[in-house]
Every structure is written in C-alpha cells, then in structure tokens.
Design an enzyme around this catalytic site. Structure first.
Site, mmCIF file in Angstrom:
data_model
loop_
_atom_site.group_PDB
_atom_site.id
_atom_site.type_symbol
_atom_site.label_atom_id
_atom_site.label_comp_id
_atom_site.label_asym_id
_atom_site.label_seq_id
_atom_site.Cartn_x
_atom_site.Cartn_y
_atom_site.Cartn_z
ATOM 1 N N HIS A 1 -9.749 11.703 -9.371
ATOM 2 C CA HIS A 1 -9.801 13.157 -9.201
ATOM 3 C C HIS A 1 -9.393 13.790 -10.530
ATOM 4 C CE1 HIS A 1 -9.895 16.900 -6.991
ATOM 5 N NE2 HIS A 1 -8.730 17.223 -7.522
ATOM 6 N N ASP B 1 -9.126 17.116 -12.471
ATOM 7 C CA ASP B 1 -9.114 18.577 -12.469
ATOM 8 C C ASP B 1 -9.539 19.119 -13.828
ATOM 9 O OD1 ASP B 1 -8.141 19.432 -9.838
ATOM 10 O OD2 ASP B 1 -6.344 18.293 -10.369
ATOM 11 N N ASP C 1 -10.635 18.606 -2.520
ATOM 12 C CA ASP C 1 -9.401 19.290 -2.921
ATOM 13 C C ASP C 1 -9.413 20.802 -2.791
ATOM 14 O OD1 ASP C 1 -6.751 18.958 -3.700
ATOM 15 O OD2 ASP C 1 -7.185 19.318 -5.813
ATOM 16 N N HIS D 1 -11.373 24.643 -8.593
ATOM 17 C CA HIS D 1 -10.427 24.993 -7.531
ATOM 18 C C HIS D 1 -8.989 25.172 -8.019
ATOM 19 C CE1 HIS D 1 -10.634 20.533 -7.550
ATOM 20 N NE2 HIS D 1 -9.334 20.613 -7.342
#
EC number: 3.2.1.24
Length: 1018
Positions: free
Chosen positions: A36, A38, A151, A420
C-alpha cells in the site's frame, strides 16, 4: 450499539440474499502480495521514492523473475510511472512486460492514485483513472479489470457505476462502519452485487468484495513471537534506507524450528476468515503500508512456508497459493453461485470504533479542497478551449506540443490530489505544501496557455502584458497608474449551454467604462470592494453561448473626450446599519428590510442584523430562515476522552454561537444587491472573525439560473485552537430531520437522522461534495458548494455546514506524523442557496451545481495608451447541448495508441525506438445525463443529439466511436463478467446499444455517462 442496530437493514437485505452456506473444504487460500503506497500522506512523493517506493518495483520485478510461482499486484500508478520513467533500466522494462504477459504481475485499479470516495468529485475521479489507464494501455496494452479500493474512508455509491463503466469485473473495498462490517461478517454478506445508481440497468452494477475486519494488512500478531508476523522486510525508514539493510520490526525469519508455528498461525487466520464467506475461496492479503521494499527477504521466507502448508493439506485442511486478484476472482466466478444484491446505498459515514467517526476530514484543510476544485475547473475550461483552438484549424502561432504539456502537467496534479490522504486534508503540512505547489504550477501553465489562445500569439507575445486568468470564484484585480490605460478582457464559457451571469473584476478607480467587441456599452455596476477598502468591484452582465467567448474593453473613464460622452458604470448605494448584540432584547420581526428580485424576497431584521425569512415568489410561500455561525469545541487531551483530528470529528458537546455582535450593510445597484454581515467574536473586537456576503441578482436580468440562486461567500477564521466552525441555517420547513446529500456530485443520498446511543453528532455528519437539501411537502431548500464540506441536520428544518477546523491534540500518532491540523488560515468558501417548490428545485438543482463548478473564465491583458484592444477568437458556431445533458469533457488527450486493440498490440510488439509524438487529431468527448429516471417529467427523458450538428463548429465529424469510461476499450469489444443474482433486476432502463463507428446520432439515458472518440475531417 453494535450489530443489533443494523438488524432492520440486514432484514431487508436478506430478502434479496441467498441462504448462507458453510464453505465446503478444503479451503483454498489466495495469498495476494501487495504494497500500500500512499501518494503523499506523511511524506512527499520524492521522499517516498527515495526511501522505499522505487525499491518496491526494483526488487519485486527481480524476485518475480526468480520464482515462477510468485505473484504481485500493483495499484496506484504515480510511483510506478516515476520508477518507469526515471529509474527502470531497459532490461527491467522488458521484464515487466514479460511478467504482465504471464499474468504474474497484475495492475489493479490502475488510477494515478487510490482516490478518496467521500469528498472527491466524479469528474476528478474519472480524470485520475483515465490518466492511469491511458498510461498502462499506451505502454503495455493492458486494461485493469479489478479494483482495489482498500483504504478510502467509507465507500460511495458512485463507485460501482464508475468502475463498471471503466470495464472492471469486480470491486474490492474495506473501510465501512465497524458494526455494519461485524454484522455482515456474521451473516456471510461481505460479497454481493452492488447496484450503484437507481436509474441505471444491471450493465452498470459490479460484484463487490468487502474485506473482513483484518482489512488489507496481514495479521501482525503471531502467538509465538513478540515481533510482527509475515513482515520480514520490516518497516520502511525515512529519509534513506539503512545502509546495513536492517529495518525496524523485521519478523523472525522462517526456520526449521518455527516453520510449523508460522504455518499454524497462517492456517488459523485463514480458517477464521473462511467462516465469514460463502465459498471456500479465501483472499489473504499479504502486505500493508510501504511493504515489499525488499521483496527478496519477503519471498524467501514465504516460499518455504507455503510449500510446507501445501505438503500437509490433509493435515491443515487448506491449500495456499500466490495469487493476483484475477486468480482469486476467476475462482470465485467459476463457482457460479447466486449472490445477494445491494441497492444504491453508500457506506458513508465511516466509523472505525464507537467513538471514532471519520467525518472531520469532510472539511479538513478547506483551502486545499477549494484549490483542488479550482484547478479542476480551470483544467476543464483549458481542455475545451485548446480543443476549439485546434479544430477546425489552428489559426495562431501557438505550439500545440507545448500546449499539451501544460494540460498534462495540470492533469497530473489534479489527479494526484484526489488521493485518499490528499484532498481529504489528512496529510502532514509538508505534503499539503507539495500538493499545493503541484496544483499552482499546473494552473500557471494552463493560465499561460489560455491567455495565449484567447488574447493571441505565443505566451508573452504582444505589446501589452497578459495580466492573469481567473476561474470561477476568483476575482481578477486590475490596477492603473496615472496614464490613460485599459484592459482587454475575454470571458470564456466552458459549458455547452448558453449562460447569463455576472462577472466581477476588482479595479482601483470608481470611474470605469465597459464596451463589448462591437463597441457597444454593456450593463455594469461598480461598488466598494469586499476585499480591499481602497478598491472597487466592477460587475459586468454577460451572456455567452456554449464553449464561446465574449470580449470587453475596460477603460478608466475620462468623461467628455472629443465630444463623446463615455458611459460610466453606475455606482451602487451603500446603507449601513448599527452594530447589534446577539443577546440584545428586540422586537424581532417588527423592522424588516426587503431585498428582492423576480424570484425571491429576502427579509433582514434591522433589530438583529440577521436574515429573518425568504419568500419564494413562485409559490408565494414565506419560509422563516436564520443563519449564524457556531463552533464545536474539541478535546485535545487523549486522557480526557475522544479527540478531533484531521480524520475524526469528536465534539465535546453541541455547537455554541461564536459571536457576540453583528454589523450589516446593504449595497444596492442596477445589477445586484449585496448584503454584507460582519460577525465579531467579542463586542470589543476591531476585526470580525466571520462574515456573510449575500448577493441577489435583480429582476430585470434574464435567466432562471441567475434569478433563482442566492449567492453567499463566507469569511471564516482564523479560528481559536480546537474549534470547528459551522454555518447553521435554521428554517420552519418540516423536514423531519431528513437530509439529502450527494455522492461525488453525481447522485443524491437520503440521510435520515439516526439516534445513535453514543457519538450521535459526528455520526450524523455526511460529505457534501457539491450539494445538499432539506424539504417538506411543499418546498425544498438546496445548498450548492464549490468545495467539499461536512453537512448535517441536527434538528428539524436545520442544515449545518462545517466550514473550517483548527485542532491540536497530544495523540502520539498525530504528533509523530504531524497530523494535528493546526490550521490558522482564513477560508472563503461559497454556497449558493435555492428555495422553491420541489418540482422547480428538481429541475434547477443539477444544472446550477454544474454552473457553480464551471463558471466563466476571465482572461485579461493590459493595454498600452494607443494599443488596439485584442478581441481574441470568435467562434461563430457555439456548442450547445440540451439542458439535461452535460459536456463532461471535450479534450485532445494526446494518446498515441491505435483505436484498434489488435493493431495497438502489434505496434507494441514491434517496439518504438523513440517515444511517438502525441496524437493531436483524436478528440475525447464525454457526455453525462444530469437527471434520475422519473425525477422530472421533461428533463428525465432520454436526450438524443446529433454530434455532427453539436460539434459543427469544430469541423466535419466523420467518425464517432464509443469507448469505455477511460477510453481504453471499444465498448463493442467490452464484455464484463456476469454474476448471478437471486432476483432479476427490473429497475433501470435498457442501456442504449453501441452504434457502429461513424454513427453520429446518440441517445443518453438518465444518469448515463457515455464516452466517445471523435474523428474530424482533416
């Protein structure tokens, strides 16, 4: 609290749900390796690339090549594109192509980022998906077929429609309300077919998998070790990888002494999860945030563990395999099971625990939210302006390659900020600054492009200096010196409708004359500026056809010159009222001052300086209505209870008024009347902390959209620490405490107030991306916004909008990553209010929301003493669509891939010694029907248009090819998987059949979004 509260909902859903069944063994576990990553959040993109992100792709590619059974899914494209363009060798690029061909490396989702679902606009979601998909298809010839939205903080009902139109076969989410997830787990309802829109047919539904409460991370606790489990590469280190390769929290290596213990831990977790699903196929995500930066140590430990379990399948009762999402969903689809249906409800708001409502981020970093939407609106206008410049024939000296680069830079920035942890306001200050810089640099480039097109010549050419370009909600400022000087102002309408509106320029002098391109005087008004007491606001009434220009000359008026009397803009009159105390005794309603136009009468109370009521003149109904600012106080000490932060909203109590006194003045002119209210925190304050500037256009003006809106701009801040500011509008509408708010500017959701036993205030907050309304049986009050906010109805007839937040707390997590939101800024959000019969509001609401988002763009150029005004381009043929159809995009994307998939793959196999030049001939067109089926007797009808007629101003249309949402599929070739459901869905209209290439007459049904490639005659 807990799962029992959801039993009524579950009871309704179970009517459409097949009978639960226990998984038939043996259990088959699909181990999906992932990282993941970001795009921002705590660290900037460049910091992340240096510390871990580049190493993810470098080491994963190497390890997949080493082991034929290994798999990996890649999600967001921004880091991969940076690695591909700036790090990867030719050998690594060839290895990536081979791994993709073998299906061992899989791109899922494929957008530039994993976008937020609560506060992003549909247009920007599509943009960032299109950016990522275009890169993947152009580079590899692949098209992602599954989502991985694990997420985002809640799930929107827009997403099923969006991802179905993009060609996805299945959708995966995770963050939904904790108690709903618990209940769905127990009922084996975590997998279903989701109908996103009530108006669309089953062709725009999607199979959805909700991750269980372990979410997207591997369970970190293992009973035989005090270290985390299955994270053998440890935790990424910033700013540089450690030179010795030793990272914090590295899991114990798999050895002969502990492999059985590892196997027992993995098997136990798989079996626990299997009980929550209806099939024996278990998706077991292996990874978490910032993982696989050392893929070698990861796979070298997992390989023997999986082999060990598979050698003992009879003993353990499960088999395990590395997998991609395609592997998992293929196996699930092959079961031919019948699945339950979820209708067009969303999963918002999201609470992770009883006292942790993730509703604060709906408003966090309001300035960034506003800038992101301004950048999106500017990009939208720049795209169509450049397309009109290129077709039918570029007439200037503008370099199209340079122009496309400016658009591409802003596309990247607007896509990036949809992440996000970006537009949500949940990032650290330095990352917020990164997003802001990228947006501003992209906007600067597109501004230069638009000035060059509208005012002639290449960037910076001409004797006069281009001053600036302003989009909606931004007021250009014109300054003058002692010489006679003027400005050429070009106003561009980016919408495919004729509009009548008022633009505002701020000038440094009160005597101004304004003429149009024919030298005729135009309707104007001048008044004292709201931004600068030494300046003046010049208001100009303008009517502009679709995708067209009006040109004005703004001159410092000198009165009589050569026997000619200039027509000077009339000056507005100002009436000031004395300061009033909030608690001052008064005879309320006895001294009311009316402000009116053809649509409304606004009544303000002289004894309170507050709005008293609004009369809707169409229905002749007067609605009592007041507006005031209040603040929620937030706890800062975790020892004292729940805290508010970037994510969470946890007020100590109900909101309290945040002012003691209010001043008011009315500015009445020929075009508009402005009502300016100034709210002072304390009576002794010299500076106000809040203000409302209300504008009502006057009755002589044409255009129902202009007449029917009450424009308001607010000033909020700087706030005191640990305050969350709201504007509460209270009315006597009997709304039953039911609120309606939008999903992503696309569809409305009904939000009845829920009487939670704990945390009721924040859990009844919802995202308002573009609009919200309350209503009774006669009237509807609509609020339209130019940026996202949190919105709630805490009382009957009330709607409150959270405008700003300033918070600090001592939560260790927030302090470690600087996520405490100590935002000292002043924000200036805008709302439009509309009040009237429900039928009228239904008709006006969607178009007005689009008009607020995409107002006309003003482009300015200073004129020297003797310079002739530049009147810029003139398009004799406007682009005009029916009022229920919105031109969602008209652009020259620049993609080089062939429209034929087979030809594109052949081209990729041949290879390109050099990157091909951008294709400037292909035009992308996307149309969206604004109305739900049955919503309006006229506007809800299907809209049929002939694109040859609509686009005749751009040239002769010779081919129309319908594409998937992001342009990578020919819709005639797109065959999505069918998932069986218990009931045939009878709702929705039949989707209009694709027409063969070249068919220019198209029909768009309610809520449909249709995308086309347009080919014009050369």
């Amino acid at each position: 609290m807990g799962p029992l509260r959801w039993l009524p909902l579950l009871g309704q859903l179970l009517l459409l749900w097949p009978r639960a069944a226990q998984p038939a063994g043996p259990i088959r576990a699909f181990v999906v390796p992932h990282s993941h990553m970001d795009v921002g959040w705590v660290f900037t993109v460049q910091e992340s690339m240096r510390a871990y992100a580049a190493n993810v792709y470098t080491t994963v590619v190497a390890e997949l090549v080493r082991g034929g059974q290994r798999r990996f899914i890649a999600v967001e494209q921004e880091f991969f594109r940076l690695w591909w363009d700036g790090v990867a060798s030719e050998q690594q690029k060839q290895q990536v192509r081979q791994l993709l061909h073998e299906g061992r490396l899989e791109f899922v989702l494929g957008g530039q980022v994993m976008h937020d679902e609560a506060v992003t606009h549909l247009d920007d979601q599509i943009l960032q998906l299109t950016e990522g998909h275009g890169f993947l298809y152009e580079t590899f010839g692949i098209r992602p077929q599954f989502s991985w939205h694990v997420d985002p903080f809640g799930a929107s009902a827009t997403t099923p429609t969006l991802f179905a139109l993009a060609g996805f076969n299945a959708h995966l989410i995770s963050r939904i309300d904790y108690d709903l997830k618990d209940a769905m787990q127990e009922a084996q309802m975590l997998q279903f077919v989701w109908h996103g829109s009530p108006s669309l047919s089953g062709q725009q539904e999607i199979f959805t998998h909700v991750m269980d409460h372990y979410s997207y991370c591997t369970p970190s606790h293992i009973p035989f070790s005090n270290r985390s489990g299955f994270y053998w590469n440890g935790v990424a280190v910033f700013p540089e990888p450690p030179p010795d390769g030793v990272y914090p929290n590295m899991s114990e290596p798999v050895t002969g002494a502990n492999i059985h213990l590892y196997a027992e831990a993995l098997v136990a977790n798989v079996k626990q999860r299997a009980a929550w699903f209806r099939t024996p196929h278990v998706l077991w995500p292996w990874g978490c945030d910032k993982q696989f930066f050392n893929a070698s140590v990861q796979f070298d430990n997992m390989d023997p563990l999986l082999d060990y379990i598979n050698q003992r399948t009879a003993q353990f009762g499960i088999s395990v395999q590395y997998a991609t999402l395609n592997d998992y969903f293929q196996a699930l689809h092959a079961t031919n099971m019948t699945w339950g249906i979820r209708d067009h409800q969303d999963f918002l708001p999201y609470s992770s625990e009883p006292l942790q409502a993730w509703t604060g981020f709906y408003t966090s970093r309001s300035t960034l939210k506003g800038l992101a939407r301004q950048a999106s609106a500017l990009l939208y206008a720049g795209e169509s302006m450049f397309t009109r410049y290129m077709w039918p024939d570029p007439s200037g000296t503008l370099d199209p390659t340079w122009a496309l680069q400016q658009l591409q830079q802003l596309r990247w920035a607007v896509s990036e900020v949809q992440h996000h942890d970006a537009i949500t306001g949940t990032e650290s200050p330095k990352v917020k600054n990164m997003y802001t810089e990228h947006l501003r640099m992209g906007m600067l480039g597109v501004r230069k492009l638009m000035v060059s097109i509208a005012l002639g010549g290449p960037p910076g050419s001409g004797t006069g200096a281009p001053k600036d370009i302003m989009g909606p909600q931004v007021t250009p400022v014109l300054s003058v010196d002692t010489r006679p000087v003027g400005y050429s102002a070009s106003v561009y309408n980016p919408l495919a409708w004729k509009i009548t509106t008022i633009i505002t320029l701020t000038v440094a002098f009160p005597n101004v004359s304004v003429t149009d391109e024919l030298g005729h005087p135009v309707s104007t008004q001048i008044q004292n500026s709201t931004k600068d007491p030494s300046a003046y606001d010049l208001l100009i009434l303008t009517t502009i056809p679709g995708l067209n220009y009006r040109h004005y000359q703004v001159m410092h008026a000198r009165g009589d010159q050569a026997g000619t009397r200039e027509l000077v803009a009339p000056r507005a009159n100002t009436l000031k009222f004395s300061l009033k105390l909030r608690n001052q005794p008064s005879q309320e309603g006895k001294r009311l001052v009316p402000v009116m136009n053809d649509c409304y009468i606004l009544l303000f109370d002289q004894d309170t300086n507050m709005l008293h009521s609004i009369q809707d003149r169409q229905s002749n109904r007067t609605v009592r209505m007041t507006q005031e600012f209040l603040e929620y106080q937030a706890n800062w000490d975790v020892k004292q209870g729940p805290i508010s932060d970037n994510y969470l909203f946890a007020p100590n109590n109900t909101a309290e008024p945040s002012w003691e006194a209010v001043g008011m003045e009315m500015v009445a002119g020929t075009l508009v009347t402005d009502i300016r209210q100034y709210f002072y925190r304390y009576i002794t304050d010299q500076e106000y902390i809040y203000s409302i500037h209300t504008r009502l256009a006057h009755p002589s003006l044409a255009g129902e959209l202009l007449c029917q809106r009450i424009e308001q701009q607010y000033r909020v801040g700087p706030l005191d620490l640990n305050r969350e500011a709201i504007l509460r509008t209270s009315s006597d509408l009997n709304s039953q405490q039911v609120l309606y708010s939008d999903n992503n500017g696309y569809q409305m959701q009904r939000r009845p107030y829920k009487a939670f036993k704990s945390n009721p205030i924040p859990r009844n907050y919802y995202p308002m991306v573009q609009s919200a309304f309350i209503e009774d049986d006669k009237s509807r009050l609509v609020l339209l916004a130019e940026r996202p906010h949190g919105v709630s109805s805490q009382g009957n007839g009330q709607v409150e909008v959270m405008l700003h937040r300033r918070l600090w707390n001592n939560l260790a997590w927030d302090l470690k990553y600087n996520l405490t939101l100590n935002d000292t800024s002043i924000v200036h959000p805008v709302l439009w209010l509309m009040l009237g019969p429900k039928s009228t509001m239904t008709a006006l609401h969607p178009r007005s929301g689009v008009a607020l988002q995409h107002g006309p763009v003003v482009l300015l150029k200073e004129l020297a003493d003797e310079e002739t005004p530049v009147h810029g381009p003139h398009n004799p043929w406007p682009v005009t669509l029916p009022p229920n159809l919105h031109l969602q995009i008209l652009s020259v994307p620049g993609w080089t891939y062939s429209r034929s998939h087979a030809q594109h793959l052949r081209n990729l196999q041949r290879g390109h010694p050099e990157k091909p030049q951008a294709n400037l001939q292909r035009v992308l067109l996307r149309l969206r029907h604004l109305y739900e089926a049955g919503e309006d007797p006229v506007l809800s009808r299907p809209a049929t248009v002939d694109l040859k007629v609509v686009l005749r101003g751009l040239g002769s249309v010779v081919a129309v090819e319908e594409r998937s949402l992001t342009g990578t599929w020919d819709v005639q070739m797109l065959q999505r998987w069918h998932w069986s459901t218990k009931t045939d869905h009878l709702k929705g209209h039949p989707t209009s059949p694709p027409r063969p290439p070249g068919g220019s007459i198209i029909t768009v049904y309610p809520k449909e979004i249709r995308t086309f490639f347009i080919k014009f005659q050369q």
